[in-house]
Design an enzyme around this catalytic site. Structure first.
Site, mmCIF file in Angstrom:
data_model
loop_
_atom_site.group_PDB
_atom_site.id
_atom_site.type_symbol
_atom_site.label_atom_id
_atom_site.label_comp_id
_atom_site.label_asym_id
_atom_site.label_seq_id
_atom_site.Cartn_x
_atom_site.Cartn_y
_atom_site.Cartn_z
ATOM 1 N N ALA A 8 -8.842 -18.298 54.358
ATOM 2 C CA ALA A 8 -7.638 -18.988 53.632
ATOM 3 C C ALA A 8 -7.388 -20.494 54.164
ATOM 4 O O ALA A 8 -6.293 -20.645 54.519
ATOM 5 C CB ALA A 8 -6.499 -18.097 54.299
ATOM 6 N N ASN A 10 -8.757 -24.688 53.601
ATOM 7 C CA ASN A 10 -8.224 -25.412 52.530
ATOM 8 C C ASN A 10 -8.948 -25.161 51.226
ATOM 9 O O ASN A 10 -8.058 -24.991 50.219
ATOM 10 C CB ASN A 10 -9.022 -26.851 52.982
ATOM 11 C CG ASN A 10 -8.129 -27.535 54.140
ATOM 12 O OD1 ASN A 10 -6.792 -27.311 54.253
ATOM 13 N ND2 ASN A 10 -8.974 -28.441 54.846
ATOM 14 N N VAL A 11 -10.145 -24.523 51.214
ATOM 15 C CA VAL A 11 -10.566 -24.443 49.765
ATOM 16 C C VAL A 11 -10.188 -23.031 49.274
ATOM 17 O O VAL A 11 -9.785 -22.844 48.145
ATOM 18 C CB VAL A 11 -12.195 -24.228 49.896
ATOM 19 C CG1 VAL A 11 -12.606 -23.937 48.541
ATOM 20 C CG2 VAL A 11 -12.773 -25.647 50.411
ATOM 21 N N ASN A 95 -22.461 -20.422 59.773
ATOM 22 C CA ASN A 95 -21.907 -20.000 58.558
ATOM 23 C C ASN A 95 -22.668 -18.587 58.099
ATOM 24 O O ASN A 95 -22.194 -17.570 57.144
ATOM 25 C CB ASN A 95 -21.820 -20.874 57.468
ATOM 26 C CG ASN A 95 -20.639 -21.909 57.619
ATOM 27 O OD1 ASN A 95 -19.811 -21.710 58.794
ATOM 28 N ND2 ASN A 95 -20.596 -22.860 56.914
ATOM 29 N N VAL A 118 -18.928 -20.070 47.979
ATOM 30 C CA VAL A 118 -18.458 -21.359 48.211
ATOM 31 C C VAL A 118 -18.880 -21.900 49.412
ATOM 32 O O VAL A 118 -19.242 -23.146 49.533
ATOM 33 C CB VAL A 118 -17.145 -21.450 48.067
ATOM 34 C CG1 VAL A 118 -16.571 -23.011 48.047
ATOM 35 C CG2 VAL A 118 -16.656 -20.984 46.628
ATOM 36 N N ARG A 151 -17.279 -34.286 39.664
ATOM 37 C CA ARG A 151 -17.303 -35.577 40.216
ATOM 38 C C ARG A 151 -18.070 -36.551 39.238
ATOM 39 O O ARG A 151 -17.393 -37.931 39.224
ATOM 40 C CB ARG A 151 -18.049 -35.656 41.680
ATOM 41 C CG ARG A 151 -17.245 -34.834 42.789
ATOM 42 C CD ARG A 151 -17.963 -34.749 43.989
ATOM 43 N NE ARG A 151 -16.993 -34.099 44.854
ATOM 44 C CZ ARG A 151 -17.259 -33.233 46.020
ATOM 45 N NH1 ARG A 151 -18.639 -32.971 45.948
ATOM 46 N NH2 ARG A 151 -16.484 -32.690 46.679
ATOM 47 N N HIS A 175 -27.208 -27.895 46.002
ATOM 48 C CA HIS A 175 -25.944 -28.614 46.314
ATOM 49 C C HIS A 175 -26.113 -29.523 47.523
ATOM 50 O O HIS A 175 -25.565 -29.271 48.645
ATOM 51 C CB HIS A 175 -24.702 -27.557 46.322
ATOM 52 C CG HIS A 175 -23.578 -28.178 46.790
ATOM 53 N ND1 HIS A 175 -22.935 -29.200 46.108
ATOM 54 C CD2 HIS A 175 -22.680 -28.064 47.654
ATOM 55 C CE1 HIS A 175 -21.578 -29.358 46.452
ATOM 56 N NE2 HIS A 175 -21.255 -28.804 47.640
#
Ligand SMILES: NC(=O)C1=CN([C@@H]2O[C@H](COP(=O)(O)OP(=O)(O)OC[C@H]3O[C@@H](n4cnc5c(N)ncnc54)[C@H](O)[C@@H]3O)[C@@H](O)[C@H]2O)C=CC1
Ligand SMILES: O=C([O-])CC(=O)C(=O)O
EC number: 1.1.1.37
Length: 313
Positions: A8, A10-11, A95, A118, A151, A175
């Site tokens: 929960a 920013n993204v 992560n 993500v 972008r 990415h």
């Protein structure tokens, strides 16, 4: 229909908020490890509903996976973002453990859910979730290409002086700085971009796109969230409305583009079954070489994950 967003921050909060505004879900559950964060943000979003006129119920929980049960789609945004001076790959050790444990918990309560990853490093965290989820690869994939293409489209819109809505583009690869924007597959209101933007300007936009995440990290001290959260929400919507949209997504390749056993950004069709098709473009030799460089880089970081033995293949 029910969607869970794990993380929960920013993204994750942005993704949940965009989904709530779209008003096609019964419930969005926001889950975080930090006590009170998801609850507070979900409550704030529910209080926004009468103002912005949506009915999507937003629920926040701390680590209570039982409340995520029977989610149709789960978006995993949990994990550290990078700081200036770091690459996305530097996040792998922290992560990977987070993504693995989150995926296992999600699997317990929503074994049929489609998982959108993500967390960074994106291609390898998607691989990590795939190994931990032990489900078909059409149901485990990653968000990056929609953001990277957005972008590129935004920079092009500035250069041309047109609406970003009218720019269509495909971008492939990992990415990271090796991503492969494809001017041959970029059009502006149906016009090839090369007829509107000079070669040197186009090259500068491609270079800026490749380091577009880093540009924002250097400005903010942490990474972007508005466009990333909206991009993940767009994937959720395409799936749950069975829209069959064509987007660049991080998908498991089994021979497409001559690549196998790797997660990499490619154009796909998104619908109710997740990735319903991987589209194979006829790349020229230069484009193939760029894609191969990008794939080699992703493969190296996948090997790092394999050697960490966080999750077994
Ligand atoms: N794929 C892409 O294009 C993009 C990826 N990212 C990545 O998304 C991730 C999240 O970024 P932000 O939201 O900016 O970070 P953030 O720090 O704002 O939020 C991350 C949240 O994850 C939570 N968390 C950590 N461990 C957890 C666990 N085990 N279970 C549940 N929640 C947990 C934290 O408490 C925090 O609230 C980062 O890894 C970032 O690099 C960010 C932007 C774009
Ligand atoms: O740059 C980062 O670390 C976050 C990200 O993936 C992006 O914004 O593209």
């Amino acid at each position: 229909m029910k969607v869970t967003v794990v993380g929960a921050g920013n993204v994750g909060a942005t993704c949940a908020n965009v989904l709530a505004h779209r008003d096609f879900l019964q419930e969005v559950v926001l889950l975080d490890i930090k006590e009170g964060t998801a609850e507070g943000k979900a409550l704030d979003m529910w209080q926004q509903a009468p103002i912005d006129y949506y009915s999507t119920k937003t629920l926040g929980v701390t680590n209570d996976y039982a409340r995520t049960a029977n989610s149709d789609v789960v978006v995993i945004t949990s994990g550290l973002p990078r700081k200036p001076g770091m690459s996305r790959d530097d996040l792998i050790s922290t992560n990977a453990n987070i993504v693995k444990s989150v995926t296992e918990n999600i699997n317990k309560y929503s074994p049929d859910a489609i998982i959108i990853v993500v967390s960074n490093p994106l291609d390898v965290m998607t691989y990590c979730a795939f190994l931990a989820a032990k489900k078909d690869s059409n149901k485990v994939f990653g968000m990056a290409g929609i953001l990277d293409t957005a972008r590129y489209r935004a920079f092009l819109a500035d250069e041309i002086g047109c609406s970003p809505k009218d720019i269509q583009a495909i971008l492939m690869g990992g990415h990271g700085d090796t991503m492969v924007p494809l001017p041959r597959y970029t059009t502006v209101g149906g016009i090839p971009v090369t007829e509107l933007v000079a070669g040197d300007k186009l090259e500068a936009i491609i270079q800026r796109t490749k380091v577009g995440g880093g540009e924002i990290v250097n400005l903010l001290g942490t990474s972007a969230w508005y466009a990333p959260g909206a991009a993940a929400a767009q994937m959720v919507e395409a799936i749950l409305k069975d829209e069959k949209r064509i987007f660049p997504c991080c998908a498991w390749l089994t021979g497409e583009y001559g690549l196998k056993d790797i997660y990499l950004g490619v154009p796909v069709v998104l619908g109710k079954n997740g990735i319903e098709k991987i589209i194979e473009l006829q790349l020229n030799d230069d484009e193939k070489a760029l894609l191969s460089t990008s794939a080699n880089h992703v493969k190296e970081v996948m090997d790092v994950l394999d050697n960490m033995k966080v999750v077994s293949a």
